[in-house]
Scaffold this motif. Structure first.
Motif, PDB file in Angstrom:
ATOM      1  N   TYR A   1       0.840  -1.199   0.000  1.00 42.88           N
ATOM      2  CA  TYR A   1       0.000   0.000   0.000  1.00 42.88           C
ATOM      3  C   TYR A   1       0.878   1.254   0.000  1.00 42.88           C
ATOM      4  O   TYR A   1       0.682   2.162  -0.807  1.00 42.88           O
ATOM      5  CB  TYR A   1      -0.912  -0.025   1.232  1.00 42.88           C
ATOM      6  CG  TYR A   1      -1.865   1.137   1.361  1.00 42.88           C
ATOM      7  CD1 TYR A   1      -3.152   1.057   0.841  1.00 42.88           C
ATOM      8  CD2 TYR A   1      -1.496   2.302   2.022  1.00 42.88           C
ATOM      9  CE1 TYR A   1      -4.043   2.115   0.972  1.00 42.88           C
ATOM     10  CE2 TYR A   1      -2.380   3.358   2.158  1.00 42.88           C
ATOM     11  CZ  TYR A   1      -3.654   3.259   1.633  1.00 42.88           C
ATOM     12  OH  TYR A   1      -4.527   4.305   1.759  1.00 42.88           O
TER      13      TYR A   1
ATOM     14  N   HIS B   1      -7.139  -4.726  -4.699  1.00 42.68           N
ATOM     15  CA  HIS B   1      -7.206  -5.228  -3.319  1.00 42.68           C
ATOM     16  C   HIS B   1      -8.401  -4.643  -2.560  1.00 42.68           C
ATOM     17  O   HIS B   1      -8.222  -3.883  -1.594  1.00 42.68           O
ATOM     18  CB  HIS B   1      -5.906  -4.913  -2.577  1.00 42.68           C
ATOM     19  CG  HIS B   1      -4.725  -5.593  -3.152  1.00 42.68           C
ATOM     20  ND1 HIS B   1      -4.483  -6.938  -2.968  1.00 42.68           N
ATOM     21  CD2 HIS B   1      -3.722  -5.141  -3.946  1.00 42.68           C
ATOM     22  CE1 HIS B   1      -3.383  -7.269  -3.607  1.00 42.68           C
ATOM     23  NE2 HIS B   1      -2.900  -6.200  -4.215  1.00 42.68           N
TER      24      HIS B   1
ATOM     25  N   MET C   1      -1.782   4.021  -6.673  1.00 46.77           N
ATOM     26  CA  MET C   1      -2.760   3.761  -5.626  1.00 46.77           C
ATOM     27  C   MET C   1      -4.114   3.348  -6.186  1.00 46.77           C
ATOM     28  O   MET C   1      -4.752   2.440  -5.647  1.00 46.77           O
ATOM     29  CB  MET C   1      -2.904   4.977  -4.712  1.00 46.77           C
ATOM     30  CG  MET C   1      -3.786   4.720  -3.512  1.00 46.77           C
ATOM     31  SD  MET C   1      -3.253   3.322  -2.478  1.00 46.77           S
ATOM     32  CE  MET C   1      -1.957   4.054  -1.546  1.00 46.77           C
TER      33      MET C   1
ATOM     34  N   PHE D   1      -4.551  -0.064   7.290  1.00 44.17           N
ATOM     35  CA  PHE D   1      -4.278   0.838   6.171  1.00 44.17           C
ATOM     36  C   PHE D   1      -4.451   2.301   6.569  1.00 44.17           C
ATOM     37  O   PHE D   1      -3.838   3.184   5.956  1.00 44.17           O
ATOM     38  CB  PHE D   1      -5.115   0.426   4.963  1.00 44.17           C
ATOM     39  CG  PHE D   1      -4.780  -0.984   4.581  1.00 44.17           C
ATOM     40  CD1 PHE D   1      -3.650  -1.261   3.843  1.00 44.17           C
ATOM     41  CD2 PHE D   1      -5.547  -2.038   5.038  1.00 44.17           C
ATOM     42  CE1 PHE D   1      -3.286  -2.563   3.558  1.00 44.17           C
ATOM     43  CE2 PHE D   1      -5.199  -3.352   4.756  1.00 44.17           C
ATOM     44  CZ  PHE D   1      -4.063  -3.615   4.010  1.00 44.17           C
TER      45      PHE D   1
ATOM     46  N   ILE E   1      -8.836  -4.357   1.493  1.00 45.41           N
ATOM     47  CA  ILE E   1      -8.294  -3.352   2.405  1.00 45.41           C
ATOM     48  C   ILE E   1      -9.397  -2.448   2.968  1.00 45.41           C
ATOM     49  O   ILE E   1      -9.142  -1.669   3.881  1.00 45.41           O
ATOM     50  CB  ILE E   1      -7.181  -2.503   1.755  1.00 45.41           C
ATOM     51  CG1 ILE E   1      -7.737  -1.559   0.692  1.00 45.41           C
ATOM     52  CG2 ILE E   1      -6.079  -3.395   1.202  1.00 45.41           C
ATOM     53  CD1 ILE E   1      -6.713  -0.577   0.143  1.00 45.41           C
TER      54      ILE E   1
ATOM     55  N   LEU F   1     -11.266   2.515   4.913  1.00 44.04           N
ATOM     56  CA  LEU F   1     -10.039   1.729   5.017  1.00 44.04           C
ATOM     57  C   LEU F   1     -10.018   0.988   6.347  1.00 44.04           C
ATOM     58  O   LEU F   1     -10.422   1.534   7.380  1.00 44.04           O
ATOM     59  CB  LEU F   1      -8.813   2.631   4.959  1.00 44.04           C
ATOM     60  CG  LEU F   1      -8.319   3.094   3.603  1.00 44.04           C
ATOM     61  CD1 LEU F   1      -7.189   4.096   3.776  1.00 44.04           C
ATOM     62  CD2 LEU F   1      -7.873   1.942   2.738  1.00 44.04           C
TER      63      LEU F   1
ATOM     64  N   PHE G   1      -3.931  -0.209  -7.134  1.00 46.49           N
ATOM     65  CA  PHE G   1      -3.787  -1.033  -5.942  1.00 46.49           C
ATOM     66  C   PHE G   1      -5.138  -1.228  -5.256  1.00 46.49           C
ATOM     67  O   PHE G   1      -5.509  -2.342  -4.891  1.00 46.49           O
ATOM     68  CB  PHE G   1      -2.777  -0.413  -4.971  1.00 46.49           C
ATOM     69  CG  PHE G   1      -2.553  -1.242  -3.741  1.00 46.49           C
ATOM     70  CD1 PHE G   1      -1.640  -2.285  -3.760  1.00 46.49           C
ATOM     71  CD2 PHE G   1      -3.258  -0.998  -2.574  1.00 46.49           C
ATOM     72  CE1 PHE G   1      -1.433  -3.072  -2.636  1.00 46.49           C
ATOM     73  CE2 PHE G   1      -3.060  -1.778  -1.442  1.00 46.49           C
ATOM     74  CZ  PHE G   1      -2.148  -2.818  -1.484  1.00 46.49           C
ATOM     75  N   LYS G   2      -5.868  -0.144  -5.063  1.00 50.34           N
ATOM     76  CA  LYS G   2      -7.170  -0.229  -4.396  1.00 50.34           C
ATOM     77  C   LYS G   2      -8.143  -1.090  -5.195  1.00 50.34           C
ATOM     78  O   LYS G   2      -8.920  -1.853  -4.620  1.00 50.34           O
ATOM     79  CB  LYS G   2      -7.740   1.164  -4.175  1.00 50.34           C
ATOM     80  CG  LYS G   2      -7.042   1.930  -3.079  1.00 50.34           C
ATOM     81  CD  LYS G   2      -7.625   3.326  -2.921  1.00 50.34           C
ATOM     82  CE  LYS G   2      -6.978   4.064  -1.768  1.00 50.34           C
ATOM     83  NZ  LYS G   2      -7.515   5.431  -1.629  1.00 50.34           N
TER      84      LYS G   2
ATOM     85  N   TYR H   1       1.411   4.010  -3.083  1.00 48.98           N
ATOM     86  CA  TYR H   1       1.238   5.453  -2.915  1.00 48.98           C
ATOM     87  C   TYR H   1       2.406   6.210  -3.545  1.00 48.98           C
ATOM     88  O   TYR H   1       2.211   7.125  -4.338  1.00 48.98           O
ATOM     89  CB  TYR H   1       1.105   5.819  -1.433  1.00 48.98           C
ATOM     90  CG  TYR H   1       1.007   7.309  -1.217  1.00 48.98           C
ATOM     91  CD1 TYR H   1      -0.217   7.954  -1.317  1.00 48.98           C
ATOM     92  CD2 TYR H   1       2.139   8.069  -0.947  1.00 48.98           C
ATOM     93  CE1 TYR H   1      -0.313   9.329  -1.153  1.00 48.98           C
ATOM     94  CE2 TYR H   1       2.055   9.446  -0.775  1.00 48.98           C
ATOM     95  CZ  TYR H   1       0.833  10.070  -0.888  1.00 48.98           C
ATOM     96  OH  TYR H   1       0.746  11.427  -0.735  1.00 48.98           O
TER      97      TYR H   1
END
Length: 167
Positions: free
Chosen positions: A47, A63, A56, A78, A66, A74, A59-60, A51
């Motif tokens: 994470y 995943h 990001m 996180f 999270i 979050l 990634f979000k 960033y």
């Protein structure tokens, strides 16, 4: 075949630090390409890495675990990662070292074996930066050494940096 951000993880034509590390731990599991589940700690590190590499959003999306499924907020680990990011950003010296090419991919050979590396931050002719998010700096158990040692040796980060520098 050219290695790109999209095919980096799935390209097994090249050796990588993570594959070398797997072979050092268990040759049979490494040869079988046995995948261990990602731990919550690894996800927090990823994470923070996402960033700083401006990834990001991807990634979000990749995943959703999270986020709290009821509230959409979050999860606590996180939120803590957000605090880590704020702390890093408040450190002028640290941010100096974070100013470079992000997720830079290189390929090369070591002892006739083709290798690939992806550097968190590359500052040409100056530095290779590899982010590690650690709970603390306490010594950790190493099966390889049969004793407690620092996390750099326990997790083969010294080998990782040697590979990065050679490539």
């Amino acid at each position: 075949m050219e290695i790109t951000k999209e095919n980096y993880a799935t390209n097994h034509e090249y050796m990588s630090y993570s594959r070398v590390s797997k072979y050092l731990r268990c040759e049979a599991a490494a040869a079988a390409n046995y995948q261990t589940p990602t731990t919550p700690s690894q996800l927090v590190g990823s994470y923070v890495d996402a960033y700083f590499s401006d990834e990001m959003d991807e990634f979000k999306e990749k995943h959703p675990e999270i986020f709290n499924s009821r509230t959409g907020e979050l999860k606590a680990d996180f939120v803590k990662a957000q605090d880590i990011i704020k702390r890093i950003e408040s450190d002028e010296e640290f941010m100096y070292w974070m100013d470079g090419e992000k997720q830079k991919i290189f390929t090369g050979e070591i002892c006739g074996i083709k290798f690939k590396v992806k550097l968190d931050v590359y500052k040409p002719e100056e530095a290779i930066v590899d982010l590690k998010v650690m709970k603390d700096f306490n010594r950790v158990w190493s099966d390889a050494f049969g004793c407690y040692t620092n996390f750099v040796k326990a997790y083969d980060y010294d080998i990782e940096m040697a590979i990065f520098q050679e490539i």
